[in-house]
Design an enzyme around this catalytic site. Structure first.
Site, PDB file in Angstrom:
ATOM      1  N   SER A   1       4.146  16.243  -4.167  1.00 23.12           N
ATOM      2  CA  SER A   1       4.078  15.278  -5.259  1.00 23.12           C
ATOM      3  C   SER A   1       2.690  14.693  -5.493  1.00 23.12           C
ATOM      4  O   SER A   1       2.438  14.124  -6.557  1.00 23.12           O
ATOM      5  CB  SER A   1       5.066  14.136  -5.004  1.00 23.12           C
ATOM      6  OG  SER A   1       4.821  13.511  -3.757  1.00 23.12           O
TER       7      SER A   1
ATOM      8  N   ASP B   1       3.004   3.593  -6.685  1.00 19.31           N
ATOM      9  CA  ASP B   1       4.451   3.350  -6.687  1.00 19.31           C
ATOM     10  C   ASP B   1       5.047   3.199  -5.291  1.00 19.31           C
ATOM     11  O   ASP B   1       6.261   3.236  -5.135  1.00 19.31           O
ATOM     12  CB  ASP B   1       5.178   4.474  -7.440  1.00 19.31           C
ATOM     13  CG  ASP B   1       4.960   5.844  -6.801  1.00 19.31           C
ATOM     14  OD1 ASP B   1       4.349   5.917  -5.714  1.00 19.31           O
ATOM     15  OD2 ASP B   1       5.394   6.854  -7.394  1.00 19.31           O
TER      16      ASP B   1
ATOM     17  N   HIS C   1       2.810   7.201  -3.768  1.00 18.36           N
ATOM     18  CA  HIS C   1       1.700   7.906  -4.397  1.00 18.36           C
ATOM     19  C   HIS C   1       0.617   6.910  -4.798  1.00 18.36           C
ATOM     20  O   HIS C   1       0.817   5.703  -4.728  1.00 18.36           O
ATOM     21  CB  HIS C   1       2.223   8.689  -5.601  1.00 18.36           C
ATOM     22  CG  HIS C   1       3.439   9.497  -5.273  1.00 18.36           C
ATOM     23  ND1 HIS C   1       4.731   9.038  -5.518  1.00 18.36           N
ATOM     24  CD2 HIS C   1       3.572  10.698  -4.659  1.00 18.36           C
ATOM     25  CE1 HIS C   1       5.598   9.939  -5.089  1.00 18.36           C
ATOM     26  NE2 HIS C   1       4.920  10.945  -4.555  1.00 18.36           N
TER      27      HIS C   1
END
Length: 374
Positions: A34, A342, A345
Site C-alpha cells: 500500500s 491515515d 500510511h
C-alpha cells in the site's frame, strides 16, 4: 510556517527540471504494497467483495495533489510518483486497469501484499479473514504476463528490453509482520519469520535480474512501531509496553531493524553474484525516524509527530470506528504538517522527502541518481 515554506522550496528546487534525467530510464515497474499502490487494491477488493466499501477510494484521499481519490493511500502522490517525475515518466496507473499502453511501465503494487504467499497465513490460521491473492509471487506473475507486450513495444524487441527500466521491489514485509503480531506472536516468534520473508524478496530481485533487469530499488521496512494505528491498538490492550525515546513501540521496531539488517546482507551477496546489476538498497526506516526525532525541522509540531492527519480522534487521532474516509473522520487543514496521513500510511510531504533521500541520498545505498551516473 517559515520552516514549512523553506522545506517546500527546497523540494521544489530538487525536483525542478526533472526531465533532465529522462534519458536514463524509459519505463518504471513497481512491485509492492500500500505504500506505493496506485489503485490495484481498490480494483481487487471491488471484484472480490463488491458489497464491502473501500474507504480510501473516497475523499479526503487525494485531496492535496489530485483533488480526488486515486486509490493511493495518501493525501497526494506516493514515493514512486516522485521517482517517475524525476525521470520524466508519467505517473503510473494501476496495472489492473489493463491499460493497452504499457510502454512506460506498470505499477503492480497492491495494498496488503505480503512477501510470503497468502495461503500460508490462511492455512495456519494466522488471519481470521480471506486475504486478497496479491503477494509478491503473484505480482511477479503479472509482470511475466505483461513482459511480451512491453517488449514488443520497445525498440529492439525482447532482447534487453528491461535494461532501460527502473524496478522497485517493495516495500515488502510490513504486512507479513502485522499479520504475525495480530495473531499474538511474541517478538521472538515474529523474528523467526524474518529470514524467509527476506529470502522471498531477494529471490524476486534475482528473478528480475535474470529476466534482464539492471536497475532495481529494494526498500527496507519503515519503523512500524511508530504507526499511530499500532500505537492505538496496543494502548487499548491495557498492557505494559516498552516505548523508545520517541514514543514508538520498541519490539515492533526491533523486528523492522532486524529485517533491514538481514536484507542489507542478502543484497550484498546478490551484488557479488550479479556485478553488472545496480541494486539499490533504499532505507525506509531512517527517513521516518529523522522526521519524528526532529519534527520542527520538517514543519511538524512536536505534539503532532505521532498523530495522524486524517482520523477520528484519540491520543494519536486514530479511531477504528472512524478511520480516514469513514463517516466521523476528518482531515487536518495542512497534511504537510504531519508525518502520518491515515495512521498507517504517510502524507505526500513525507513521501516527497523519502523520494528525495532515495534519489540524492543519504538514505539509499547507493542513491538512485548516483547509481545511474557511474
Amino acid at each position: 510556517m517559515d520552516l514549512t515554506l523553506v522545506f517546500s522550496l527546497l523540494f521544489l528546487s530538487c525536483f525542478h527540471g526533472a526531465s533532465s534525467d529522462s534519458r536514463y530510464f524509459t519505463s518504471l515497474f513497481t512491485l509492492g504494497d500500500s505504500y506505493i499502490d496506485v489503485g490495484n487494491f481498490v480494483i481487487m477488493a471491488a471484484r472480490a467483495v463488491p458489497a464491502v466499501p473501500v474507504w480510501h477510494d473516497k475523499l479526503p484521499y487525494g485531496m492535496t495533489f489530485f483533488g480526488h481519490p486515486t486509490g493511493r493511500l495518501s493525501d497526494g502522490r506516493v514515493i514512486v510518483d516522485f521517482i517517475a517525475e524525476q525521470f520524466g515518466l508519467p505517473l503510473l496507473q494501476a496495472s489492473l486497469l489493463n491499460s493497452p499502453d504499457v510502454s512506460k511501465g506498470a505499477n503492480f503494487a497492491v495494498g496488503g501484499a505480503t512477501a510470503i504467499d497468502v495461503d500460508f497465513y490462511e492455512r495456519n490460521n494466522l488471519v481470521q479473514f480471506k486475504l486478497l491473492n496479491n503477494s509478491l509471487s503473484v505480482q511477479l506473475g503479472w509482470l511475466k504476463e505483461l513482459k511480451p507486450y512491453f517488449c514488443s513495444a520497445t525498440k529492439g524487441g525482447c532482447r534487453g528490453c528491461f535494461s532501460k527500466a527502473l524496478f522497485f521491489v517493495g516495500e515488502f514485509g510490513v504486512n507479513d509482520y502485522n499479520f504475525l503480531w495480530s495473531a499474538g506472536k511474541t517478538e521472538h516468534e515474529v523474528m523467526s519469520y524474518v529470514p524467509e520473508i527476506v529470502e522471498n524478496i531477494v529471490r524476486a530481485v534475482e528473478r528480475l535480474i535474470k529476466e534482464g533487469a539492471v536497475y532495481v530499488v529494494v526498500p527496507g521496512n519503515p519503523p512500524n512501531g511508530c504507526s499511530p494505528t499500532i500505537l492505538t491498538l496496543r494502548s487499548s490492550l491495557n498492557q505494559t509496553e516498552k516505548y523508545d525515546n520517541i514514543g514508538c513501540l520498541s519490539d515492533i521496531n526491533r523486528v523492522a531493524m532486524y529485517h533491514n539488517v538481514m536484507l542489507r546482507s542478502e543484497i550484498g551477496a546478490l551484488r557479488e553474484k550479479y556485478p553488472r546489476a545496480r541494486i539499490i538498497l533504499a532505507d525506509f526506516y531512517k527517513p521516518i525516524i529523522s522526521m519524528l526525532q526532529n519534527p520542527d525541522s520538517f514543519g511538524v509540531a512536536s505534539q503532532d509527530a505521532l498523530r495522524t492527519c486524517c482520523g477520528g480522534g484519540g491520543v494519536y487521532n486514530w479511531n477504528p470506528s472512524a478511520i480516514c474516509g469513514m463517516p466521523g473522520a476528518t482531515a487536518c487543514k495542512d497534511p504537510s504538517a504531519f508525518v502520518s496521513w491515515d495512521g498507517v500510511h504517510y502524507t505526500e510531504a513525507t513521501y516527497r522527502y523519502i523520494a528525495k533521500a532515495w534519489l540524492y541520498g543519504p538514505f539509499a545505498d547507493p542513491p538512485i541518481l548516483s547509481a545511474i551516473r557511474h
